[in-house]
Design a protein around this motif. Structure first.
Motif, PDB file in Angstrom:
ATOM      1  N   THR A 137       0.843  -1.200   0.000  1.00  0.00           N
ATOM      2  CA  THR A 137       0.000   0.000   0.000  1.00  0.00           C
ATOM      3  C   THR A 137       0.871   1.240   0.000  1.00  0.00           C
ATOM      4  OG1 THR A 137      -1.746  -1.164   1.194  1.00  0.00           O
ATOM      5  CG2 THR A 137      -1.839   1.234   1.234  1.00  0.00           C
ATOM      6  N   ARG A 138       1.885   1.259   0.858  1.00  0.00           N
ATOM      7  CA  ARG A 138       2.788   2.406   0.917  1.00  0.00           C
ATOM      8  C   ARG A 138       3.503   2.632  -0.411  1.00  0.00           C
ATOM      9  NH1 ARG A 138       6.364   1.245   5.477  1.00  0.00           N
ATOM     10  NH2 ARG A 138       4.587   0.138   6.248  1.00  0.00           N
ATOM     11  N   ARG A 139       4.014   1.538  -0.998  1.00  0.00           N
ATOM     12  CA  ARG A 139       4.722   1.656  -2.280  1.00  0.00           C
ATOM     13  C   ARG A 139       3.776   2.084  -3.402  1.00  0.00           C
ATOM     14  NH1 ARG A 139       7.256  -3.790  -1.288  1.00  0.00           N
ATOM     15  NH2 ARG A 139       8.964  -3.318   0.114  1.00  0.00           N
ATOM     16  N   ALA A 140       2.570   1.544  -3.383  1.00  0.00           N
ATOM     17  CA  ALA A 140       1.590   1.882  -4.425  1.00  0.00           C
ATOM     18  C   ALA A 140       1.195   3.356  -4.325  1.00  0.00           C
ATOM     19  CB  ALA A 140       0.363   0.986  -4.293  1.00  0.00           C
ATOM     20  N   LEU A 141       0.985   3.852  -3.120  1.00  0.00           N
ATOM     21  CA  LEU A 141       0.630   5.262  -2.947  1.00  0.00           C
ATOM     22  C   LEU A 141       1.759   6.173  -3.396  1.00  0.00           C
ATOM     23  CD1 LEU A 141      -1.270   5.179   0.466  1.00  0.00           C
ATOM     24  CD2 LEU A 141      -2.241   5.528  -1.813  1.00  0.00           C
ATOM     25  N   ARG A 142       2.996   5.768  -3.091  1.00  0.00           N
ATOM     26  CA  ARG A 142       4.162   6.548  -3.516  1.00  0.00           C
ATOM     27  C   ARG A 142       4.247   6.572  -5.046  1.00  0.00           C
ATOM     28  NH1 ARG A 142       8.803   3.899  -1.212  1.00  0.00           N
ATOM     29  NH2 ARG A 142       7.582   4.072   0.663  1.00  0.00           N
ATOM     30  N   ALA A 143       4.007   5.425  -5.676  1.00  0.00           N
ATOM     31  CA  ALA A 143       4.060   5.349  -7.140  1.00  0.00           C
ATOM     32  C   ALA A 143       2.948   6.187  -7.763  1.00  0.00           C
ATOM     33  CB  ALA A 143       3.943   3.894  -7.590  1.00  0.00           C
ATOM     34  N   MET A 144       1.761   6.120  -7.194  1.00  0.00           N
ATOM     35  CA  MET A 144       0.647   6.914  -7.722  1.00  0.00           C
ATOM     36  C   MET A 144       0.908   8.404  -7.553  1.00  0.00           C
ATOM     37  SD  MET A 144      -2.859   4.871  -6.969  1.00  0.00           S
ATOM     38  CE  MET A 144      -3.799   6.186  -7.658  1.00  0.00           C
ATOM     39  N   ARG A 145       1.503   8.778  -6.418  1.00  0.00           N
ATOM     40  CA  ARG A 145       1.817  10.186  -6.186  1.00  0.00           C
ATOM     41  C   ARG A 145       2.784  10.692  -7.260  1.00  0.00           C
ATOM     42  NH1 ARG A 145       3.708   9.820  -1.162  1.00  0.00           N
ATOM     43  NH2 ARG A 145       1.607   9.672  -0.348  1.00  0.00           N
ATOM     44  N   LEU A 146       3.778   9.873  -7.598  1.00  0.00           N
ATOM     45  CA  LEU A 146       4.730  10.261  -8.643  1.00  0.00           C
ATOM     46  C   LEU A 146       4.029  10.428  -9.988  1.00  0.00           C
ATOM     47  CD1 LEU A 146       7.810   8.014  -7.777  1.00  0.00           C
ATOM     48  CD2 LEU A 146       7.642  10.496  -7.588  1.00  0.00           C
ATOM     49  N   VAL A 147       3.158   9.485 -10.329  1.00  0.00           N
ATOM     50  CA  VAL A 147       2.436   9.571 -11.600  1.00  0.00           C
ATOM     51  C   VAL A 147       1.554  10.820 -11.621  1.00  0.00           C
ATOM     52  CG1 VAL A 147       0.646   8.466 -13.011  1.00  0.00           C
ATOM     53  CG2 VAL A 147       2.515   7.093 -12.058  1.00  0.00           C
ATOM     54  N   LEU A 148       0.836  11.075 -10.526  1.00  0.00           N
ATOM     55  CA  LEU A 148      -0.043  12.246 -10.484  1.00  0.00           C
ATOM     56  C   LEU A 148       0.745  13.545 -10.520  1.00  0.00           C
ATOM     57  CD1 LEU A 148      -2.674  10.959  -7.903  1.00  0.00           C
ATOM     58  CD2 LEU A 148      -3.026  11.335 -10.346  1.00  0.00           C
ATOM     59  N   ASN A 149       1.905  13.575  -9.856  1.00  0.00           N
ATOM     60  CA  ASN A 149       2.742  14.778  -9.913  1.00  0.00           C
ATOM     61  C   ASN A 149       3.276  15.020 -11.316  1.00  0.00           C
ATOM     62  OD1 ASN A 149       2.369  15.443  -7.247  1.00  0.00           O
ATOM     63  ND2 ASN A 149       4.225  14.427  -6.547  1.00  0.00           N
ATOM     64  N   GLU A 150       3.642  13.943 -12.017  1.00  0.00           N
ATOM     65  CA  GLU A 150       4.113  14.084 -13.406  1.00  0.00           C
ATOM     66  C   GLU A 150       2.971  14.595 -14.279  1.00  0.00           C
ATOM     67  OE1 GLU A 150       5.721  10.427 -14.868  1.00  0.00           O
ATOM     68  OE2 GLU A 150       7.273  10.347 -13.318  1.00  0.00           O
ATOM     69  N   THR A 151       1.793  14.086 -14.071  1.00  0.00           N
ATOM     70  CA  THR A 151       0.638  14.522 -14.849  1.00  0.00           C
ATOM     71  C   THR A 151       0.371  15.991 -14.581  1.00  0.00           C
ATOM     72  OG1 THR A 151      -0.318  12.306 -14.670  1.00  0.00           O
ATOM     73  CG2 THR A 151      -1.801  14.080 -15.308  1.00  0.00           C
ATOM     74  N   GLU A 152       0.474  16.404 -13.339  1.00  0.00           N
ATOM     75  CA  GLU A 152       0.254  17.803 -12.954  1.00  0.00           C
ATOM     76  C   GLU A 152       1.317  18.700 -13.566  1.00  0.00           C
ATOM     77  OE1 GLU A 152      -2.019  20.674 -11.342  1.00  0.00           O
ATOM     78  OE2 GLU A 152      -2.471  18.555 -11.194  1.00  0.00           O
ATOM     79  N   ALA A 153       2.561  18.209 -13.634  1.00  0.00           N
ATOM     80  CA  ALA A 153       3.661  19.014 -14.160  1.00  0.00           C
ATOM     81  C   ALA A 153       3.538  19.217 -15.668  1.00  0.00           C
ATOM     82  CB  ALA A 153       4.996  18.349 -13.835  1.00  0.00           C
ATOM     83  N   THR A 154       2.903  18.275 -16.368  1.00  0.00           N
ATOM     84  CA  THR A 154       2.778  18.400 -17.818  1.00  0.00           C
ATOM     85  C   THR A 154       1.620  19.276 -18.239  1.00  0.00           C
ATOM     86  OG1 THR A 154       1.443  16.375 -17.947  1.00  0.00           O
ATOM     87  CG2 THR A 154       3.841  16.165 -18.255  1.00  0.00           C
ATOM     88  N   LYS A 155       0.796  19.683 -17.324  1.00  0.00           N
ATOM     89  CA  LYS A 155      -0.362  20.538 -17.666  1.00  0.00           C
ATOM     90  C   LYS A 155       0.063  21.935 -17.974  1.00  0.00           C
ATOM     91  CE  LYS A 155      -3.986  18.133 -15.214  1.00  0.00           C
ATOM     92  NZ  LYS A 155      -4.982  18.201 -14.196  1.00  0.00           N
TER      93      LYS A 155
END
Length: 155
Positions: A137-155
């Motif tokens: 769960t911890r690793r999955a949340l960390r991975a999702m946070r990275l993906v969401l931050n990358e998505t936010e940065a590309t906007k």
């Protein structure tokens, strides 16, 4: 005398602060006229209530003469609180980030957050130890946070 007068003015104004101001002004006016008022008669009570009523009437008139001012808080409350489009975009981004997770991480997140299982229930359902559920769960949340931050940065 101030108690009944305050109750009377509060009923007229509906506002505790304004009622206090009106009662204060009424009592100041009575104090200024102490030489003309007889404290032992009912005329004093009638005079106080009349002055208070007149002051409230003056407040109503002055309020009616002024345009209504809308503060920022009122304007914010009038805007729609839940923006359906924004929620849809957030759900889409979350689903996309979830799809980028490994199957093991996705299964743990679905079991914990979407199916509302406890760690023990998720562990039993997935057939893995509770410690593994916690670490995935911890690793999955960390991975999702990275993906969401990358998505936010590309906007």
């Amino acid at each position: 005398m101030a108690g009944p007068l305050f109750g009377f003015v509060l009923r007229l104004t509906g506002d505790r602060v304004r009622a206090e101001e009106v009662v204060q002004e009424t009592l100041v006016r009575a104090w200024r006229r102490t030489a003309h008022l007889d404290p032992g008669t009912d005329k004093l009570r009638g005079w106080l209530f009349t002055v208070a009523r007149n002051l409230v009437t003056d407040l109503w008139r002055s309020d009616a003469a002024r345009p209504v001012t809308v503060c920022d808080e009122q304007a914010l409350r009038t805007t729609p609180a839940d923006d359906q489009l924004e929620k849809a975009v957030q759900r889409w981004a979350l689903a996309d980030a979830l799809n980028q997770c490994t199957p093991e991480h996705r299964d743990v997140l679905i079991a914990i957050y979407f199916d509302s299982n406890s760690i023990a229930e998720a562990a039993h359902r997935l057939g893995i130890p509770p410690g593994t559920v916690t670490s995935r769960t911890r690793r999955a949340l960390r991975a999702m946070r990275l993906v969401l931050n990358e998505t936010e940065a590309t906007k």
